[in-house]
Write an enzyme that holds these catalytic residues in place. Structure first.
Site, short mmCIF file in Angstrom:
data_model
loop_
_atom_site.label_atom_id
_atom_site.label_comp_id
_atom_site.label_asym_id
_atom_site.label_seq_id
_atom_site.Cartn_x
_atom_site.Cartn_y
_atom_site.Cartn_z
N HIS A 1 -29.13 11.82 0.13
CA HIS A 1 -28.20 12.34 1.15
C HIS A 1 -28.82 12.42 2.55
O HIS A 1 -28.13 12.72 3.51
CB HIS A 1 -27.74 13.74 0.73
CG HIS A 1 -26.53 14.25 1.44
ND1 HIS A 1 -25.27 13.71 1.27
CD2 HIS A 1 -26.35 15.27 2.34
CE1 HIS A 1 -24.39 14.38 2.03
NE2 HIS A 1 -25.01 15.31 2.69
N SER B 1 -22.00 13.58 6.31
CA SER B 1 -21.72 14.73 5.45
C SER B 1 -20.61 15.59 6.08
O SER B 1 -19.50 15.09 6.27
CB SER B 1 -23.02 15.52 5.22
OG SER B 1 -22.85 16.43 4.17
N ASP C 1 -27.31 10.59 -4.30
CA ASP C 1 -27.01 11.69 -3.37
C ASP C 1 -26.94 13.00 -4.16
O ASP C 1 -26.12 13.14 -5.07
CB ASP C 1 -25.67 11.39 -2.69
CG ASP C 1 -25.35 12.34 -1.56
OD1 ASP C 1 -25.57 13.56 -1.71
OD2 ASP C 1 -24.87 11.85 -0.52
#
EC number: 3.1.2.12
Lengths: 284, 284
Positions: free
Chosen positions: B261, B152, B229
């Site tokens: 995610h 991320s 996600d």
């Protein structure tokens, strides 16, 4: 039963649910890892993991690194909470009593008895909820192929509940279990609050006594213990060994140099425990 | 460098250290997993993992389930913190700015510049600390065999720092990276605070621009992205694909149905990332 979280994980799913627990008179959460085979609706063996002091239903799912092999072995993993929870539930300021520290017994003392019925919750209520909602295999005697394992306080829970209810749990293992809660500070504190001051009443929940009383129940028990465990003096693995020796209960008790009490220890040996349960449950 | 925690884990050790970071003008913690080979003092390859928003130096060590394979592959795993920390360090009430959200850039704006120098911290100060203190292998050009990966915000960090400093990082991979921070809400917020309102200045830290500017630098890049996600709109993997296509940078960008995610996604594919780095670092 309300689905709170669902995460794809390897070819299976890690889920968390909330339900109202009648035996505990509060809402409870639990985790379940469903391998691909279970997602397809096919019967699987299952293992319930009882966590230790301060832990929650998420601890094992996050820290034990069990899902990959559980999926390969077609094992469902169930992770209950470690005590009743909530604002209305009796608690204590210290982390080794009250919420997060249910000790998997049914409290008899007035201050605690209303909510702290963890033995009934695990062995009856949650057990029934699981077999009603997930595809759990049964053997020829129509016993569910469910094993029980745990860590520390949850290792005490796994050993004691397995010997109390060998018809419900077909295999058992533990990491660094509290083997003789009647003679260690954690157990003495919890049992005196939950069960009262009569120490004779404690022995019915103390594996080092229970095993002698109930005799051999399982083909083998697997227990791993770190030799750098910071809580070693609370655990008394020698009492477990003595009890098993006395009644001819096979026990594989492994001591590991350098390992401590935490989940870096558990993740290092979790594969052996999953295989232990898969083999024993497959055979029953 | 002060040792805070040391846990035996498989045949290696998971450690956590604290040190004073000159570049950040605060104390910082980082994690290191040392495989058995490193504990014996033999040179190993290493991978630095940059974590995402709100994470700490412990997140990957606890949740990613990487240690078993890292030990088998003789990989050292380094997990830095995600921002400067401390009471004296500028912060923001929201979780996507300030502490826990350093975005791996050097801040230029007055409110943030004193502490928020994460690029220098990772690529220079921590890098040097690691090679000085752990047995890291070098190649024939005397470059350290160190790879970079992240998730991320940390995926953005891994991609951008790898293309800024290809002489320092010999391999790169990411889970659900923020591929184009200049055009997503998280990146716009962080970059406007840390770098100011001139969007041209942002492109030097935006992988979708950086890769076009720097051209092909790595044999291959591995990126995994879940299709469920919850932050997909922040990530823009198509911009990464376009940039790599434009300059002929090989990219293995894999989309995974059903995955979200979080770390249940990461643990499901971490083995492929460790093997990617081991193979690329072995070859250089």
């Amino acid at each position: 039963m309300e689905l709170l979280q669902k995460h794809h994980c390897f070819a299976g799913e890690q889920r968390f649910y909330r339900h109202h627990a009648k035996s505990l008179q509060c809402d409870m959460k639990f985790g379940v890892y469903l391998p691909e085979k279970a997602l397809k609706g096919q019967d699987c063996t299952a293992v319930i993991y009882l966590a230790g002091l301060t832990c929650t239903e998420e601890t094992f799912a996050i820290k034990a690194h069990a899902q990959q092999l559980a999926n390969e072995l077609d094992l469902i993993l169930i992770t209950p909470g470690t005590s009743p929870r909530g604002e209305d539930v009796m608690d204590d300021a210290h982390w080794d009593l009250g919420q997060g520290a249910g000790f998997y017994v049914n409290a008899t003392q007035p201050l605690w008895a209303k909510h702290y019925q963890m033995q009934t919750y695990i062995a009856d209520e949650l057990y029934q909820l699981i077999v009603d909602n997930f595809p759990i295999a049964t053997n020829q005697d129509v016993k569910y192929k469910i094993g029980l394992m745990g860590h520390s306080m949850g290792g005490h829970g796994a050993l004691s509940l397995a010997f109390k209810f060998p018809e419900k749990f077909q295999s058992v293992s533990a990491f660094a279990p509290i083997c003789a809660p009647s003679i260690c500070p954690w157990g003495e504190k919890a049992f005196s609050h939950y069960l009262g001051m009569d120490q004779q009443a404690w022995f019915a929940h103390d594996s080092s006594h229970l095993i002698i009383e109930r005799g051999k129940q399982f083909p083998n028990i697997l227990v791993d213990q770190g030799l750098d465990d910071q809580f070693y003096s609370q655990l008394h693995p020698e009492k477990l060994q003595q009890a098993c020796d006395q009644v001819g209960q096979n026990l594989t008790l492994r001591f590991h140099e350098g390992f401590d009490h935490g989940y870096y220890f558990i993740q290092s040996f979790i594969a052996d425990h999953l295989r232990h349960h898969a083999e024993q449950l497959h055979g029953v």
